[in-house]
Each structure stands twice: as structure tokens, then as C-alpha cells.
Design an enzyme around this catalytic site. Structure first.
Site, short mmCIF file in Angstrom:
data_model
loop_
_atom_site.label_atom_id
_atom_site.label_comp_id
_atom_site.label_asym_id
_atom_site.label_seq_id
_atom_site.Cartn_x
_atom_site.Cartn_y
_atom_site.Cartn_z
N ALA A 176 -6.92 -6.33 5.84
CA ALA A 176 -7.41 -7.35 4.84
C ALA A 176 -7.99 -8.95 5.48
O ALA A 176 -7.95 -9.90 4.95
CB ALA A 176 -6.37 -7.79 4.01
N HIS A 233 -3.55 -4.21 14.51
CA HIS A 233 -5.20 -4.44 14.09
C HIS A 233 -6.07 -3.87 15.17
O HIS A 233 -6.79 -4.86 15.65
CB HIS A 233 -5.25 -5.75 13.51
CG HIS A 233 -4.77 -5.71 12.20
ND1 HIS A 233 -5.16 -5.56 11.04
CD2 HIS A 233 -3.33 -6.34 11.84
CE1 HIS A 233 -4.36 -5.73 10.03
NE2 HIS A 233 -3.26 -6.30 10.71
N HIS A 254 3.08 -3.71 12.52
CA HIS A 254 3.41 -2.63 11.56
C HIS A 254 2.77 -1.21 11.79
O HIS A 254 1.57 -0.90 11.46
CB HIS A 254 2.65 -3.02 10.00
CG HIS A 254 1.38 -3.79 10.25
ND1 HIS A 254 0.25 -3.33 10.75
CD2 HIS A 254 0.68 -5.12 9.70
CE1 HIS A 254 -0.69 -4.24 10.73
NE2 HIS A 254 -0.18 -5.14 9.96
N ASN A 257 -0.12 1.26 10.74
CA ASN A 257 -0.96 0.78 9.86
C ASN A 257 -1.93 -0.11 10.72
O ASN A 257 -1.55 -0.56 11.53
CB ASN A 257 -0.43 -0.29 8.87
CG ASN A 257 0.50 0.39 7.74
OD1 ASN A 257 1.54 0.42 7.71
ND2 ASN A 257 -0.47 1.30 7.02
N ARG A 265 -3.91 14.28 21.98
CA ARG A 265 -4.35 14.14 23.25
C ARG A 265 -4.44 12.71 23.73
O ARG A 265 -4.43 12.31 25.01
CB ARG A 265 -5.73 14.71 23.36
CG ARG A 265 -5.73 16.36 23.69
CD ARG A 265 -6.95 16.85 24.47
NE ARG A 265 -8.09 16.82 23.02
CZ ARG A 265 -7.94 17.76 22.19
NH1 ARG A 265 -7.10 19.04 22.16
NH2 ARG A 265 -8.68 17.84 21.21
N GLY A 292 8.07 1.91 1.06
CA GLY A 292 7.81 3.05 0.28
C GLY A 292 6.26 3.03 0.06
O GLY A 292 5.94 4.21 -0.74
N ILE A 293 5.39 2.27 0.34
CA ILE A 293 3.95 2.11 -0.05
C ILE A 293 3.31 2.47 1.43
O ILE A 293 2.18 3.15 1.74
CB ILE A 293 3.59 1.33 -0.60
CG1 ILE A 293 4.12 1.38 -2.13
CG2 ILE A 293 1.99 0.77 -0.82
CD1 ILE A 293 4.13 0.26 -3.02
N ASP A 316 6.09 -7.98 5.60
CA ASP A 316 4.72 -8.41 5.55
C ASP A 316 4.58 -9.04 4.18
O ASP A 316 3.47 -8.88 3.59
CB ASP A 316 4.03 -7.20 5.77
CG ASP A 316 2.43 -7.43 6.38
OD1 ASP A 316 2.36 -8.65 6.53
OD2 ASP A 316 1.66 -6.69 6.42
N SER A 351 -2.91 -5.08 1.52
CA SER A 351 -2.82 -6.44 2.47
C SER A 351 -1.51 -7.02 2.10
O SER A 351 -1.39 -7.79 1.23
CB SER A 351 -4.05 -7.06 1.99
OG SER A 351 -4.08 -7.10 0.42
ZN ZN Z 1 -1.60 -7.01 9.27
#
Ligand code: ZN
Length: 434
Positions: A176, A233, A254, A257, A265, A292-293, A316, A351
Site C-alpha cells: 500500500a 517490502h 511483517h 507479507n 531452492r 487472522g487476516i 500494523d 494495507s
Molecule cells: Zn508494510
């Protein structure tokens, strides 16, 4: 839950000891009042123990020394009614909440941080790192000087310094973060960093992508200034991630994510959890948004079983946390909240979250099957170790700050203390609610 206050209270164990001992002279180290949390199980040395917690001048006391050396007693007792006493929660990634968006450089940044600091007390959070997503340079220059580091107290949770997530991150894994403000390093030297961020004085952590040219010197530069470096990221492969760790990076933002998915490998950043190329004596921690998401429970279990000591719960959370569903902001972007999902408007891109820390602790325990102790340490001890502050926060060891959360058996927060002072308590339910 009631508070029992009585004068000069002596715990039974010390009363017994007193009967058998020759008392030393009545010489007190300090005249400050002593508080004793009784009728509780406290989290110490990785397990819940039936012990009282003694506090003076904001710090946890060794009761043996207190009694035998100083012949001092408690001035006030707090009855915990059999509850769990754990170190206060530490959230190292929180973008805002209750309508406040730390990345939006409002007129009064300090007031926004103070509001969140005050509201998170009810979720057991006693200190946090206000987090900024990728933002224009002028936002960093305005916000950073106004976020003051403090220990917290009656006014709210402590501020440990800012977590800057971006702008030195991967375009492919931007999530995001607004692409137009992403940056690459010129050389990764201090001038590169200060040109974007301004001062690093109030910065506790920076998330960057280690595959970017110049990132290794940026990692070294940040570490030299005491800033924790996190990888995220990013499309880094495992050897790039290991190289960044060798240069001083110690956290993964995170996990799962906004990074390459696990491949057998080349497991990418995820492979750091079981890497054998982490320097001796060093440890890599990783953030999990256990709402949970963001992560399937099976993935949460894989991470936890592979590297339990490195798991750090983060919320977050974004400005929408604590508010009804609808349209909210995250920095320069508009976010739509539906149920527990926070998505970039018009997309399915997650996000941030609207989870609270106590919710994450409960979900993590439930989803991973871990012990109560492990769930609590993932929100207290581990983030403190990550930030290098576990000598005074994140534990209930003698000498630590008495930042404490009192919970019931279901891990619902009953009360929160900072420096031994009660700063939030759940209101008793009315009789008609029973
Ligand atoms: Zn982030």
C-alpha cells in the site's frame, strides 16, 4: 477487580521469615512508597509463577533485599484476584489509530501521538514505535522532530522512537506504499538518509529492501546510530538477506507479507528463520500481524515452530483502528475498511490492520497452540530484545521498569500500569449486564 490499600502491609512469607530472623537496622534506601501486587501469577524467567510483584519509584524490587536489607514493607497492596501479571506490551509497528494517522503530518503531530498513546493503554500496550509509511520528504521533516521519545505514564504509553517503513523499498513489493514516493539509495551514506528523513534523532527503526544498491552501507550507517534495521517490502533472495543481517539488520517486517513467497531452492527473506549464516551470538526477529487476516494460521504455526524466540507480534494498525468501518487514510492513500479487512480503496491490497495488540496475543495463542507464556513474550520480551532495551523493559526482572499488564485467564486486559502507576483499569460491569 478492586484495589485494596492498607498501611504497612507485610506479605505472609516475609512475616514468617521475620519471625525466624534477626532483623537488620531499620535503614531504608528510599522513603518512596512501595506497592505490592498480590494474588497473581507473574511472568518471569519464561514461566508464570505464583509470586507478588513489588514496585518502588517505578522499578521492580527484589523483595528479599527489600525485607532483609532495608526492613521495608509495602505501603499499598493491589489485589489481582488471581490474574496474570505480564510485562506491558510493546508494539514496534503501529501507523496510528482512533482517527490519527502518523503519516499525515497534521498540524499537531504531538497531540495525535498522545491520543494514540493514551488509547492503547486499554489494550495493554505500555510503549510503542509510531510508524510512518512511505511519505514525501516534507512529511518526514515535519513529523520526526515532533515525535518525542518518552517513558510513558499517566498520560499514555511510552514512545520508543519512530519506525520508518520505507521509502527505500521495492517497487514490486510496495503493497500500500505510494509508488511515486519510493526511493533508491545514491550511495547509502548518512547524507542519503538525512536528505530524506532529516534527523535520525527520534528514529528507532527503519524498514528497507536489502536488494537495493547501497542498502548495505545504509544498514551499517543506521546501526552505527543505534537504529534497528528491518528487512521488508522486498524481493531479496536469501543470500542478500543474510548479507544485510551480517551488516547489522536484525528484524523482518511483517513476515510473509510484501516479500517473495517461500521457495524451497531459495526461501528468500523467510529463510532467515532457519539460516545457518547468522553471525554467532546474533538473533533475527520477525514481525507477525496475528490478526487472522494477514497470515494463514498454518503459516503462523510454521514460523513459530521454526523460530519461536524471534517472533514479535505487531499490530500494523492504521487510523481506522478503534473506529467504525468506512473510508480512512494511510499516509497519502485512501483505505476502505470492511469487517477486519483494511484494503487500499478499489483493490484487494491489504494495507495495515485494525487489530489491537491484546487481540493479536489472543489470536496468536489460539492459532499457534503456543503457551500463554510464549504468547505474552511475543508481545513484550521479544520486541524489547529486538530494540536492545530488555534490560529495563519487556521483563519483570528486578530493576526493570514496572510497566505491567494485568490479564484474566482469557487474556483480556484488566488493568495497565506504567512505572508502577495504574494508568488504565477496565470498568466493572453493571449488575444489570450480568
Ligand atoms: Zn508494510
Amino acid at each position: 477487580m478492586t484495589v485494596v490499600v492498607s498501611d504497612r502491609v507485610l506479605a505472609p512469607v516475609y512475616r514468617r521469615a521475620a519471625a525466624n530472623c534477626k532483623m537488620p537496622s531499620n535503614k531504608s534506601v528510599s522513603d518512596a512508597p512501595i506497592t505490592q501486587l498480590v494474588n497473581c501469577r507473574i511472568l518471569r524467567d519464561h514461566r508464570l509463577q505464583r509470586e507478588d510483584l513489588w514496585v518502588r519509584e517505578g522499578k521492580i524490587l527484589d523483595p528479599e533485599k527489600l525485607f532483609f536489607d532495608e526492613k521495608a514493607y509495602a505501603d499499598k497492596q493491589v489485589d489481582c484476584h488471581g490474574g496474570i501479571v505480564a510485562p506491558g506490551f510493546i508494539d514496534v509497528q503501529i501507523n496510528g489509530g482512533y482517527g490519527v494517522d502518523f503519516s499525515r503530518a497534521s498540524d499537531d503531530v504531538g497531540a495525535g501521538v498522545a491520543l494514540v498513546a493514551q488509547k492503547v493503554l486499554e489494550h495493554g500496550v505500555t510503549s510503542f514505535c509510531p510508524t510512518l509509511v512511505t511519505s514525501p520528504t516534507d512529511v518526514y521533516h515535519k513529523v520526526l522532530p515532533e515525535v518525542k521519545v518518552d517513558d510513558g505514564g499517566g498520560h499514555g504509553a511510552g514512545v520508543l522512537g519512530v519506525h520508518l517503513e520505507g521509502p527505500f523499498i521495492s517497487v514490486e513489493k510496495k503493497g500500500a506504499h505510494p509508488e511515486r514516493f519510493l526511493r533508491t539509495f545514491r550511495s547509502g551514506d548518512l547524507a542519503d538518509l538525512t536528505q530524506v528523513y532529516g534527523s535520525l534523532d527520534n528514529v528507532a527503526m527503519v524498514t528497507l529492501a536489502p536488494e537495493l544498491e547501497g542498502s548495505l552501507s545504509a544498514v551499517r550507517e543506521l546501526r552505527r546510530r543505534g537504529v534497528t534495521v528491518s528487512l521488508g517490502h522486498s524481493v531479496a533472495n536469501l543470500s542478500q538477506a543474510e548479507e544485510a543481517v551480517r551488516h547489522g539488520a536484525s528484524f523482518i517486517t511483517h513476515l510473509f507479507n510484501a516479500m517473495l513467497p517461500f521457495h524451497h531452492r531459495d526461501p528468500g527473506i523467510v529463510g532467515l528463520l532457519t539460516s545457518d549464516r547468522i553471525p554467532e551470538g546474533r538473533s533475527v526477529f520477525y514481525g507477525m500481524i496475528a490478526d487472522g487476516i494477514h497470515t494463514h494460521p498454518a503459516a503462523l504455526r510454521i514460523a513459530h515452530r521454526a523460530h519461536p524466540a524471534g517472533l514479535v507480534l505487531v499490530t500494523d494498525a492504521i487510523a481506522a483502528m478503534g473506529l467504525p468501518p468506512g473510508r480512512h487514510t494511510l499516509g497519502q492513500q485512501v483505505i476502505q475498511i470492511q469487517g477486519l479487512h483494511a484494503c487500499l480503496e478499489g483493490t484487494q491490497t491489504l494495507s495495515g490492520s485494525i487489530a489491537t495488540m491484546d487481540m493479536c496475543v489472543r489470536h496468536f495463542k489460539h492459532a499457534s497452540g503456543c503457551s500463554v507464556e510464549e504468547a505474552l513474550e511475543a508481545a513484550s520480551l521479544h520486541p524489547a530484545q529486538l530494540l536492545g532495551i530488555s534490560h529495563h523493559k519487556g521483563t519483570l526482572d528486578f530493576g526493570s521498569h514496572a510497566d505491567v499488564v494485568l490479564l484474566d485467564e482469557s487474556l483480556d486486559v484488566r488493568a495497565t500500569f506504567i512505572g508502577g502507576q495504574e494508568v488504565w483499569r477496565k470498568k466493572p460491569r453493571k449488575k444489570t449486564d450480568l
